[in-house]
Each structure stands twice: as C-alpha cells, then as structure tokens.
Scaffold this motif. Structure first.
Motif, PDB file in Angstrom:
ATOM      1  N   ALA A 395       0.834  -1.209   0.000  1.00  0.00           N
ATOM      2  CA  ALA A 395       0.000   0.000   0.000  1.00  0.00           C
ATOM      3  C   ALA A 395       0.868   1.258   0.000  1.00  0.00           C
ATOM      4  N   LEU A 396       1.954   1.240   0.765  1.00  0.00           N
ATOM      5  CA  LEU A 396       2.867   2.382   0.779  1.00  0.00           C
ATOM      6  C   LEU A 396       3.532   2.555  -0.586  1.00  0.00           C
ATOM      7  N   ASP A 397       3.916   1.437  -1.201  1.00  0.00           N
ATOM      8  CA  ASP A 397       4.543   1.510  -2.532  1.00  0.00           C
ATOM      9  C   ASP A 397       3.566   2.054  -3.581  1.00  0.00           C
ATOM     10  N   LEU A 398       2.324   1.546  -3.560  1.00  0.00           N
ATOM     11  CA  LEU A 398       1.335   2.035  -4.520  1.00  0.00           C
ATOM     12  C   LEU A 398       1.062   3.520  -4.294  1.00  0.00           C
ATOM     13  N   SER A 399       0.978   3.920  -3.031  1.00  0.00           N
ATOM     14  CA  SER A 399       0.749   5.338  -2.722  1.00  0.00           C
ATOM     15  C   SER A 399       1.874   6.199  -3.274  1.00  0.00           C
ATOM     16  N   ASP A 400       3.121   5.751  -3.085  1.00  0.00           N
ATOM     17  CA  ASP A 400       4.263   6.498  -3.638  1.00  0.00           C
ATOM     18  C   ASP A 400       4.094   6.695  -5.141  1.00  0.00           C
ATOM     19  N   LYS A 401       3.705   5.619  -5.830  1.00  0.00           N
ATOM     20  CA  LYS A 401       3.539   5.663  -7.283  1.00  0.00           C
ATOM     21  C   LYS A 401       2.436   6.648  -7.682  1.00  0.00           C
ATOM     22  N   LEU A 402       1.288   6.557  -7.011  1.00  0.00           N
ATOM     23  CA  LEU A 402       0.154   7.423  -7.359  1.00  0.00           C
ATOM     24  C   LEU A 402       0.448   8.885  -7.050  1.00  0.00           C
ATOM     25  N   ILE A 403       1.141   9.135  -5.945  1.00  0.00           N
ATOM     26  CA  ILE A 403       1.468  10.511  -5.567  1.00  0.00           C
ATOM     27  C   ILE A 403       2.475  11.105  -6.554  1.00  0.00           C
ATOM     28  N   ALA A 404       3.448  10.271  -6.972  1.00  0.00           N
ATOM     29  CA  ALA A 404       4.421  10.741  -7.970  1.00  0.00           C
ATOM     30  C   ALA A 404       3.725  11.064  -9.284  1.00  0.00           C
ATOM     31  N   GLU A 405       2.799  10.198  -9.700  1.00  0.00           N
ATOM     32  CA  GLU A 405       2.071  10.437 -10.945  1.00  0.00           C
ATOM     33  C   GLU A 405       1.195  11.682 -10.850  1.00  0.00           C
ATOM     34  N   ALA A 406       0.595  11.877  -9.681  1.00  0.00           N
ATOM     35  CA  ALA A 406      -0.236  13.075  -9.492  1.00  0.00           C
ATOM     36  C   ALA A 406       0.612  14.332  -9.581  1.00  0.00           C
ATOM     37  N   GLY A 407       1.833  14.254  -9.027  1.00  0.00           N
ATOM     38  CA  GLY A 407       2.747  15.395  -9.104  1.00  0.00           C
ATOM     39  C   GLY A 407       3.163  15.700 -10.525  1.00  0.00           C
ATOM     40  N   GLU A 408       3.441  14.640 -11.293  1.00  0.00           N
ATOM     41  CA  GLU A 408       3.814  14.816 -12.712  1.00  0.00           C
ATOM     42  C   GLU A 408       2.653  15.427 -13.486  1.00  0.00           C
ATOM     43  N   GLY A 409       1.430  14.967 -13.196  1.00  0.00           N
ATOM     44  CA  GLY A 409       0.253  15.514 -13.883  1.00  0.00           C
ATOM     45  C   GLY A 409       0.051  16.980 -13.591  1.00  0.00           C
ATOM     46  N   ALA A 410       0.336  17.364 -12.324  1.00  0.00           N
ATOM     47  CA  ALA A 410       0.190  18.770 -11.945  1.00  0.00           C
ATOM     48  C   ALA A 410       1.193  19.633 -12.687  1.00  0.00           C
ATOM     49  N   HIS A 411       2.444  19.116 -12.821  1.00  0.00           N
ATOM     50  CA  HIS A 411       3.476  19.872 -13.538  1.00  0.00           C
ATOM     51  C   HIS A 411       3.109  20.035 -15.015  1.00  0.00           C
ATOM     52  N   GLU A 412       2.555  18.951 -15.594  1.00  0.00           N
ATOM     53  CA  GLU A 412       2.168  19.006 -17.002  1.00  0.00           C
ATOM     54  C   GLU A 412       1.059  20.035 -17.215  1.00  0.00           C
ATOM     55  N   ALA A 413       0.131  20.096 -16.236  1.00  0.00           N
ATOM     56  CA  ALA A 413      -0.980  21.047 -16.342  1.00  0.00           C
ATOM     57  C   ALA A 413      -0.499  22.487 -16.306  1.00  0.00           C
ATOM     58  N   GLU A 414       0.624  22.702 -15.571  1.00  0.00           N
ATOM     59  CA  GLU A 414       1.185  24.059 -15.507  1.00  0.00           C
ATOM     60  C   GLU A 414       1.764  24.451 -16.862  1.00  0.00           C
TER      61      GLU A 414
END
Length: 414
Positions: A395-414
């Motif tokens: 669960a911690l590993d999956l969370s790391d992955k999803l949070i990293a992807e969310a961060g990348e998506g936010a940067h792309e949106a900028e």
C-alpha cells in the motif's frame, strides 16, 4: 475529529479525487497516504458495517477484546511497515507462541528441540538433536524434505513424525483435502527449527496494537479529506462500462452516480464479485468461529493451540494472551475451516492457489487491464496470500507511485 462517515446516496462524486474499495490495511493505508501526502479527497467504500477489514476487533459480552475474523498477530522484518503503523497506535511487545495438541500433550510449533524432547524423550532427543546440528548447523530451519534427502533413517523418522503428527491432519482440515490430495511441494516446506526458540515467528518486529486494531484503524482514517461509506458494496454502486458486448470485453470506464470517475480507483475486494461472477466464482476456503467464555482467568497455556491429530476444528485462540487484558473471565475461539459456497453468508479467507485457479483469476484481471486508473491491491483483489506487513508495504509503494504520478500531472498542467 473522528472518522467521517456518510451514506453513499448523499455523496457527490465530484468532491473526490480517489476512490478506495475496502477499509483493511490495503485500502486504509493507501487512503491515508493519498490524503495526507497529496491532499487528495478520498472516498472509501466498505461493504461491512465497520472499518478495519479482517483485523476488526471489539469487546464481547464478557468485556474481552476478541478478533471477529480470526487471530491477527503483527510481525515483520520491514522497518518501514512497522514504523508506519506505530504512528497510529502504541504497541504491546507480544511474542506469539503456538502449541500442537498431540493426543493431549502439547508440542511447541514449529517443531523444535523442545518439541523433540517431548516427542522422543530426553535421551533419544539429545542424540537426534546432535545429529541435526552436525548435519545442518544450530539455530537453523530445515524442511522435512531436506531431512529425507540425507538418506538417514533417523532424520527421516523426524520428518515422518512431523508430517504425520503436526502437518497432515491439520492441513486436511484447513484445505478440505484427502491425504492423497495434499500437495507434495507444500509438504516439502514444513520446517523443523533446530533451536530452543519457542516463538512462532522470529521476525525483528512483533506485537499487538495496545488498544486493539479497530482503534488503530480509527486513528489511521481520522484525517481531513477521507470519507467512509459503510454497508456499501462496490458492485452495487459501480456502473461498469465495457468496450463491447462480448463476455470478455475489457472495462472502458467506471461510473459512480452516473459520472465517469477518472481518478485512481484502489480495489481491495474479490475481483470476481465486482463482475458478478460472470466467469464463475473464484475458489476460496472460508472459516466459521465458535466463541466460548469461561469464568476463569485462562483456559489455554498460550495464545493458540493447533489440533493436529484430533478434533474437527483446526485451532483454538485465547485472546487474553494476545491482548494482555486483565479479567477474571476469558474467551476462546474455535476455528473451523469450510468450503466457500455462499458469499452472502460467508467470508473468503484463503485463495486456493493452483494453476487452474490462477488462470481463472487472470480472466477477471484481463477485464481491468485496459483501465489505467484501476489498481487491484491485496489478498482478494490479487488472489494471493499476503501477511499484514506485506499489505502495508504494498500500500505504501502504490501510494508512492500514485502521488508521484499526481505530481507529474500537476506539472504538465502548468
């Protein structure tokens, strides 16, 4: 603040960034991580009337804290998993001990030097222990298969004793098998511990949450942005859309309240139930529990006794050993293994893992692989056996992955 509960009918799905199905460790750890670290608003859908999954515990009528879905003893070599859970509960330094009832005589399990002295007598055991140490070394775990491979009749005698008196009948009851059906590859892994360490687990970190698992989960889910819908089955509120009308057509979307949900969906339930068993139910073993309360301080000498040669139940657990609770009463729980036949009344506990069932599961899994925001996680969703610490790490590993992807998506949106 406390855990935030809502009825699903009152939920506005537009208010949420992620949906989690199930509130055991897989779902709850992921939900907390997404909410706490990424500021996501997380909806948890839970089919039961309580949080905590199979770890749920509560006090019975005698005031004894009991585990309602079988005993759960936390043990791990993962410092990350243990440190994470320590945030949400103090811990009792409980070390689990298990005895096998051998026709009324108790043998420590796993079978070890102390067990050998009880089974073979001190003099004969001393000779056998010396032979074991000379062959394999001291403080080692060896399998009964490794004993038989030595072509030594005395080592084979130890292997045969453990197989017949500790393993065979217990396994037949647990899995509903005849002796002929017991998998030789599983038999080969049955251990003999060349040690006087009577603990059932030798992991670095062991213990029990001091106020119980339910309180731990309440603390885990008590965070802004996490909302829980109890008594809600995912298959009743998920609107599944498929790429075409064929039986094996993959998912194209999941809707809630008529709206396609594109955020992460972490699914921890049985995958066949989500698809209403369209390919037939995946096989599991279930369990029945019978509780008995006694007007005495303790009934058993330790937390769990396995009935390896007698009785139709597999084991008895006495919870006060686990929880260190003080009372002049005690509650024990007898455990009966059953075929999983009625999902409305039974709980699936153990996947029956073999190539045929794996292929059956993969047919369901393929339906979800085309949906990039769907993440099956845990014992039921992955049709695998995991210990609690494995689930926390995953669960911690999956969370790391999803949070990293969310961060990348936010940067792309900028």
């Amino acid at each position: 603040m406390g855990v935030q509960y809502s009825a699903f009918k009152d939920i506005d799905i537009n208010d949420f960034d992620a949906v989690v199905v199930g509130s055991g460790f897989a779902g709850s750890v992921t939900a907390r991580q997404l909410a706490e670290r990424a500021g996501m608003r997380v909806l948890i859908i839970e089919k039961r009337p309580h949080i905590g999954g199979n770890m749920y515990d509560e006090k019975d009528e005698a005031g004894i804290l009991v585990h309602r879905y079988g005993p759960h003893i936390f043990h791990t070599n993962s410092q990350r998993a243990f440190n994470y859970l320590r945030r949400f509960s103090g811990w009792l330094g409980y070390q689990h001990h298990v005895l096998a009832d051998w026709y009324g005589t108790y043998l420590p399990v796993p079978f070890n030097k102390n067990s050998m002295e009880i089974a073979f007598g001190e003099e004969r055991a001393a000779h056998l222990i010396e032979k074991l140490v000379d062959t394999f070394g001291d403080e080692r775990k060896v399998t009964i298969n490794a004993l038989r491979e030595q072509d030594d009749p005395e080592l084979a005698e130890i292997a045969d004793f453990v197989y017949k008196n500790v393993f065979l009948y217990y396994t037949q009851k647990q899995w509903g098998l005849t002796p002929e059906e017991v998998d030789p590859s599983v038999t080969a892994r049955v251990p003999v511990f060349i040690s006087r360490d009577d603990r059932y687990f030798q992991d670095t970190y062991q213990g029990m949450p001091q106020d119980g698992y339910t309180v731990l989960f309440e603390n885990l889910l008590d965070f802004p942005g996490i909302e829980v819908c109890l008594n809600t089955e995912a298959e009743s509120v998920f609107e599944l859309e498929f790429e075409d009308d064929s039986e094996d057509a993959p998912l194209s979307a999941i809707k809630l309240h008529g709206r396609r949900f594109d955020g992460p969906i972490i699914y921890t339930g049985p995958l066949d139930e989500l698809f209403l068993a369209r390919f037939g139910r995946l096989p599991y073993r279930s369990l029945d529990f019978v509780y008995e309360t006694y007007d005495q301080e303790y009934k058993l000498p330790c937390g769990t006794v396995n009935y390896t040669v007698t009785e139709d139940y597999t084991r008895i657990t006495e919870f006060k050993h686990l929880t260190c609770q003080k009372s002049d009463k005690t509650t024990i729980m007898k455990e009966y293994s059953r075929a999983y036949e009625n999902p409305a009344e039974q709980t699936p506990y153990y996947a029956i893992i073999n190539p045929e069932n794996h292929a059956h599961y993969q047919r369901y899994r393929k339906l979800t692989e085309s949906l990039p925001n769907f993440y099956p996680l845990g014992r039921l969703a992955e049709y695998r056996y995991y210990n609690m610490d494995n689930i926390v790490d995953l669960a911690l590993d999956l969370s790391d992955k999803l949070i990293a992807e969310a961060g990348e998506g936010a940067h792309e949106a900028e």
